[in-house]
Design an enzyme around this catalytic site. Sequence first.
Site, PDB file in Angstrom:
ATOM      1  N   ARG A  22      49.812  51.143  27.332  1.00 30.17           N
ATOM      2  CA  ARG A  22      49.971  50.344  26.269  1.00 30.17           C
ATOM      3  C   ARG A  22      50.566  51.009  25.068  1.00 30.17           C
ATOM      4  NH1 ARG A  22      44.248  46.540  26.549  1.00 30.17           N
ATOM      5  NH2 ARG A  22      45.461  44.858  27.229  1.00 30.17           N
ATOM      6  N   LYS A  40      35.820  37.902  36.876  1.00 32.48           N
ATOM      7  CA  LYS A  40      35.179  36.622  36.242  1.00 32.48           C
ATOM      8  C   LYS A  40      35.985  35.469  36.694  1.00 32.48           C
ATOM      9  CE  LYS A  40      32.852  38.776  32.261  1.00 32.48           C
ATOM     10  NZ  LYS A  40      33.517  39.926  31.906  1.00 32.48           N
ATOM     11  N   GLY A  68      44.790  45.264  33.128  1.00 31.45           N
ATOM     12  CA  GLY A  68      44.593  46.766  33.168  1.00 31.45           C
ATOM     13  C   GLY A  68      44.742  47.479  34.646  1.00 31.45           C
ATOM     14  N   GLY A 127      44.088  38.454  29.607  1.00 29.84           N
ATOM     15  CA  GLY A 127      43.996  37.145  29.033  1.00 29.84           C
ATOM     16  C   GLY A 127      45.019  36.436  28.265  1.00 29.84           C
TER      17      GLY A 127
HETATM   18  P1  AMP Z   1      39.050  41.071  35.417  1.00 27.65           P
HETATM   19  O1  AMP Z   1      38.751  41.716  34.071  1.00 27.65           O
HETATM   20  O2  AMP Z   1      38.364  39.872  35.676  1.00 27.65           O
HETATM   21  O3  AMP Z   1      40.376  41.056  36.013  1.00 27.65           O
HETATM   22  O4  AMP Z   1      38.019  42.054  36.149  1.00 27.65           O
HETATM   23  C1  AMP Z   1      38.265  43.432  36.440  1.00 27.65           C
HETATM   24  C2  AMP Z   1      37.252  43.904  37.164  1.00 27.65           C
HETATM   25  O5  AMP Z   1      36.980  43.234  38.522  1.00 27.65           O
HETATM   26  C3  AMP Z   1      37.229  45.391  37.678  1.00 27.65           C
HETATM   27  O6  AMP Z   1      36.497  46.271  36.957  1.00 27.65           O
HETATM   28  C4  AMP Z   1      36.793  45.632  39.193  1.00 27.65           C
HETATM   29  O7  AMP Z   1      36.075  46.457  39.343  1.00 27.65           O
HETATM   30  C5  AMP Z   1      36.062  44.407  39.154  1.00 27.65           C
HETATM   31  N1  AMP Z   1      35.982  43.834  40.456  1.00 27.65           N
HETATM   32  C6  AMP Z   1      37.073  43.547  41.514  1.00 27.65           C
HETATM   33  N2  AMP Z   1      36.401  43.177  42.726  1.00 27.65           N
HETATM   34  C7  AMP Z   1      35.240  43.185  42.564  1.00 27.65           C
HETATM   35  C8  AMP Z   1      34.195  42.737  43.584  1.00 27.65           C
HETATM   36  N3  AMP Z   1      34.476  42.518  44.821  1.00 27.65           N
HETATM   37  N4  AMP Z   1      32.825  42.874  43.117  1.00 27.65           N
HETATM   38  C9  AMP Z   1      32.765  43.123  41.799  1.00 27.65           C
HETATM   39  N5  AMP Z   1      33.801  43.563  40.811  1.00 27.65           N
HETATM   40  C10 AMP Z   1      34.994  43.351  41.115  1.00 27.65           C
END
Ligand code: AMP
Length: 391
Positions: free
Chosen positions: A36, A196, A347, A370
Amino acid sequence: MSIPYLDDLVVDGERVLVRADLNVPLVDGTVGDAFRIEASVPTIQELRRRGASVIVATHLGRPDGFDPALSTKPVAERLGELGGFPVVHAPAVIGERVEATIDAAGPDVVVVLENTRFEAGETTNDPFVADGLAKLATRFVNDAFGTAHRTQASTVGVASRLPSAAGLLLAAELTAFDRLLSEPSRPYVVVLGGAKISHKLGLMRALLPEVDLMLVGGGVCFTLLAAGGYEVGDSLVDKSMVPEVRSVLDGIHGSKVVLPEDVVVADSFAADAPHRVVPATAIPNGTVGLDIGPAAVEAFAPVIEEAERVFWNGPMGVFEWESFRAGTQGVAAAAAASGGYTVVGGGESVAALRLIGRAEDIDHLSTGGGAGLALLEGAALPGIVALERWG
Ligand code: AMP
């Protein structure tokens, strides 16, 4: 409505406040992945070339008030190294001490303000903070795409107080997402991962009618599997979202959603936990799914490689831990090999591409997670809307 761009703003001899998004990971107090910061350098260099003195504002992490561990000092240092210009760090975000730092620095030195979120009024767009920031400069350039979906004093507030324009990075981001939304080329494939489901479901709803296939991995796939009636052991599931997920999957475009056929499960949620590959429809009790499996990568890869338009957001697994990185790296390699127009945001997805040395093979690496999702959902981004009055 149109917004003004950097070329539209007269900046020679002016003090320009640049809202950048230098929200980078810090590792032991130093900057981790500087993507970034690198992406924010061209706007600052261009402003300097055109005779402006530059003041940079950014948030860093999620501090609750002043927190020395989230000072922008290391970010300021790295910005100077990468940009090749002199930088000083201001001791606060607004106020007399900051004004004195700017006066003392002189026009050739870039002043980086302290973490905007040290001011409680930043995230509520408090007029006191916006006034304090506007007092520091005579022009405003918003280059913070990653924060454009939020209404903050340093983005929306300042833009209503100073003649403003979009920076080069913000402009490039908008162009890339516009192309993704408007180009008719097919197949159009979206790959979603991350943790999420609540953050991704709006996008699923908005894009399913548009896309040919939506490949889903990461933590979010377990709520989809649970909604389909499968046992997912201790994997990440947002039970409150299951009814809504079901309505999306049962809708007329639900069949476009492709789930992984196998997953890597671990005995616990830990970097060094024993792990193995199992079918996604037969996740044993007491295990937790932490990555998509090799068969899933093999199925996803050709779909991504042969697509004409690809948008990817979110890692396929817990990418931070080496044992659960292969799925994300496999998808990253496929996106890099794709001959279509490729946009990658978030990221970890960008970090995966940089890790395998294929970042150059993506058409647009987005600095926003986001904000990109919001744009593709068709939302108006407050940070952009605030610039329209100067258009
Ligand atoms: P997001 O900000 O929603 O894109 O989420 C990113 C995060 O999702 C990263 O920190 C990953 O460690 C987490 N993540 C990816 N796959 C999994 C999983 N199977 N279980 C828990 N966390 C996950």
